[in-house]
Scaffold this motif. Structure first.
Motif, PDB file in Angstrom:
ATOM      1  N   MET A  29       0.838  -1.203   0.000  1.00 52.47           N
ATOM      2  CA  MET A  29       0.000   0.000   0.000  1.00 52.47           C
ATOM      3  C   MET A  29       0.874   1.255   0.000  1.00 52.47           C
ATOM      4  O   MET A  29       0.580   2.221  -0.700  1.00 52.47           O
ATOM      5  N   TRP A  32       2.392   1.537  -3.564  1.00 51.73           N
ATOM      6  CA  TRP A  32       1.446   1.838  -4.637  1.00 51.73           C
ATOM      7  C   TRP A  32       0.668   3.131  -4.435  1.00 51.73           C
ATOM      8  O   TRP A  32       0.005   3.595  -5.359  1.00 51.73           O
ATOM      9  N   SER A  33       0.698   3.689  -3.240  1.00 50.68           N
ATOM     10  CA  SER A  33      -0.174   4.816  -2.909  1.00 50.68           C
ATOM     11  C   SER A  33       0.649   6.061  -2.603  1.00 50.68           C
ATOM     12  O   SER A  33       1.715   5.978  -1.990  1.00 50.68           O
ATOM     13  N   SER A  37      -2.471   8.863   1.291  1.00 50.10           N
ATOM     14  CA  SER A  37      -3.567   8.063   0.734  1.00 50.10           C
ATOM     15  C   SER A  37      -3.504   6.596   1.133  1.00 50.10           C
ATOM     16  O   SER A  37      -4.166   5.769   0.527  1.00 50.10           O
ATOM     17  N   THR A 116     -10.585   2.075  -1.540  1.00 51.16           N
ATOM     18  CA  THR A 116      -9.493   1.414  -2.253  1.00 51.16           C
ATOM     19  C   THR A 116      -8.907   2.394  -3.256  1.00 51.16           C
ATOM     20  O   THR A 116      -9.403   3.506  -3.419  1.00 51.16           O
ATOM     21  N   GLY A 117      -7.857   1.972  -3.924  1.00 55.34           N
ATOM     22  CA  GLY A 117      -7.211   2.822  -4.907  1.00 55.34           C
ATOM     23  C   GLY A 117      -7.864   2.721  -6.278  1.00 55.34           C
ATOM     24  O   GLY A 117      -8.666   1.833  -6.546  1.00 55.34           O
ATOM     25  N   ARG A 118      -7.497   3.656  -7.137  1.00 53.71           N
ATOM     26  CA  ARG A 118      -8.016   3.684  -8.511  1.00 53.71           C
ATOM     27  C   ARG A 118      -7.014   3.129  -9.524  1.00 53.71           C
ATOM     28  O   ARG A 118      -7.380   2.823 -10.640  1.00 53.71           O
ATOM     29  N   THR A 119      -5.745   3.037  -9.169  1.00 51.03           N
ATOM     30  CA  THR A 119      -4.708   2.691 -10.133  1.00 51.03           C
ATOM     31  C   THR A 119      -4.670   1.186 -10.409  1.00 51.03           C
ATOM     32  O   THR A 119      -5.315   0.394  -9.715  1.00 51.03           O
ATOM     33  N   PHE A 122      -4.856  -1.938  -8.064  1.00 50.12           N
ATOM     34  CA  PHE A 122      -6.097  -2.134  -7.326  1.00 50.12           C
ATOM     35  C   PHE A 122      -7.231  -2.687  -8.194  1.00 50.12           C
ATOM     36  O   PHE A 122      -8.289  -3.047  -7.682  1.00 50.12           O
ATOM     37  N   PHE A 148      -6.688   9.648  -6.263  1.00 47.82           N
ATOM     38  CA  PHE A 148      -6.175   8.306  -6.059  1.00 47.82           C
ATOM     39  C   PHE A 148      -7.212   7.358  -5.466  1.00 47.82           C
ATOM     40  O   PHE A 148      -7.359   6.230  -5.905  1.00 47.82           O
ATOM     41  N   SER A 149      -7.921   7.787  -4.439  1.00 51.25           N
ATOM     42  CA  SER A 149      -8.828   6.910  -3.697  1.00 51.25           C
ATOM     43  C   SER A 149     -10.218   6.875  -4.306  1.00 51.25           C
ATOM     44  O   SER A 149     -10.655   7.825  -4.947  1.00 51.25           O
TER      45      SER A 149
END
Length: 158
Positions: A29, A32-33, A37, A116-119, A122, A148-149
């Motif tokens: 996390m 990736w974040s 975030s 959760t994330g958008r990328t 995820f 992002f979220s």
């Protein structure tokens, strides 16, 4: 690949396999974040009374983990959903998600959310949530809208 039948149990987060998977989860996390975030809970937070934590086992091997946080009498939040990389694509994440949904319904929770994330990293998790009926929603609790979220939710029935 054939899906296993998983044994899902309440977990006190004291086992090495569980803490190692959660450490891996937190590390990913953070990788990736963007700063600010990362909303994954550390082990100490997952042990608090408002969180029920579960582990899914394939024989004696940890396959996945997940938690249900009670927000209030009728609302809950999914936290720390994670399949061990060796069990990805083998139904472990789906098994723990189904267990958490049943647990939430059994408690009388009628609204269940998650962040959760958008990328790309995820996308598999988001696909699993959407497959089970989660849809996009506005940020809830202390979450804020950002690029992002994303927050998802579903209305639960008994």
């Amino acid at each position: 690949m054939a899906q296993s039948v998983y044994r899902i149990v309440p977990d006190d987060l004291s086992g090495d396999a569980v803490t190692a998977l959660l450490r891996f989860h937190l590390d990913e996390m953070h990788r990736w974040s963007p700063p600010g975030s990362v909303h994954a809970m550390p082990v100490e937070r997952l042990r608090q009374p408002d969180v029920s934590f579960y582990s899914a086992w394939d024989g004696d091997r940890l396959a996945a983990v997940g938690a249900l946080r009670q927000l209030d009498e009728r609302r809950g939040e999914l936290k720390s959903m994670r399949a061990d990389p060796a069990w990805r694509g083998r139904g472990a994440g789906q098994a723990i998600l189904r267990h958490l949904l049943a647990e939430a319904r059994g408690r009388g929770i009628t609204w269940l959310g998650l962040e959760t994330g958008r990328t790309e990293p995820f996308h598999p998790a988001v696909a699993l949530y959407r497959k089970h009926g989660f849809t996009s929603c506005e940020p809830f609790g202390t979450y804020v809208a950002d690029e992002f979220s994303q927050c998802l939710h579903m209305e639960l029935t008994a």
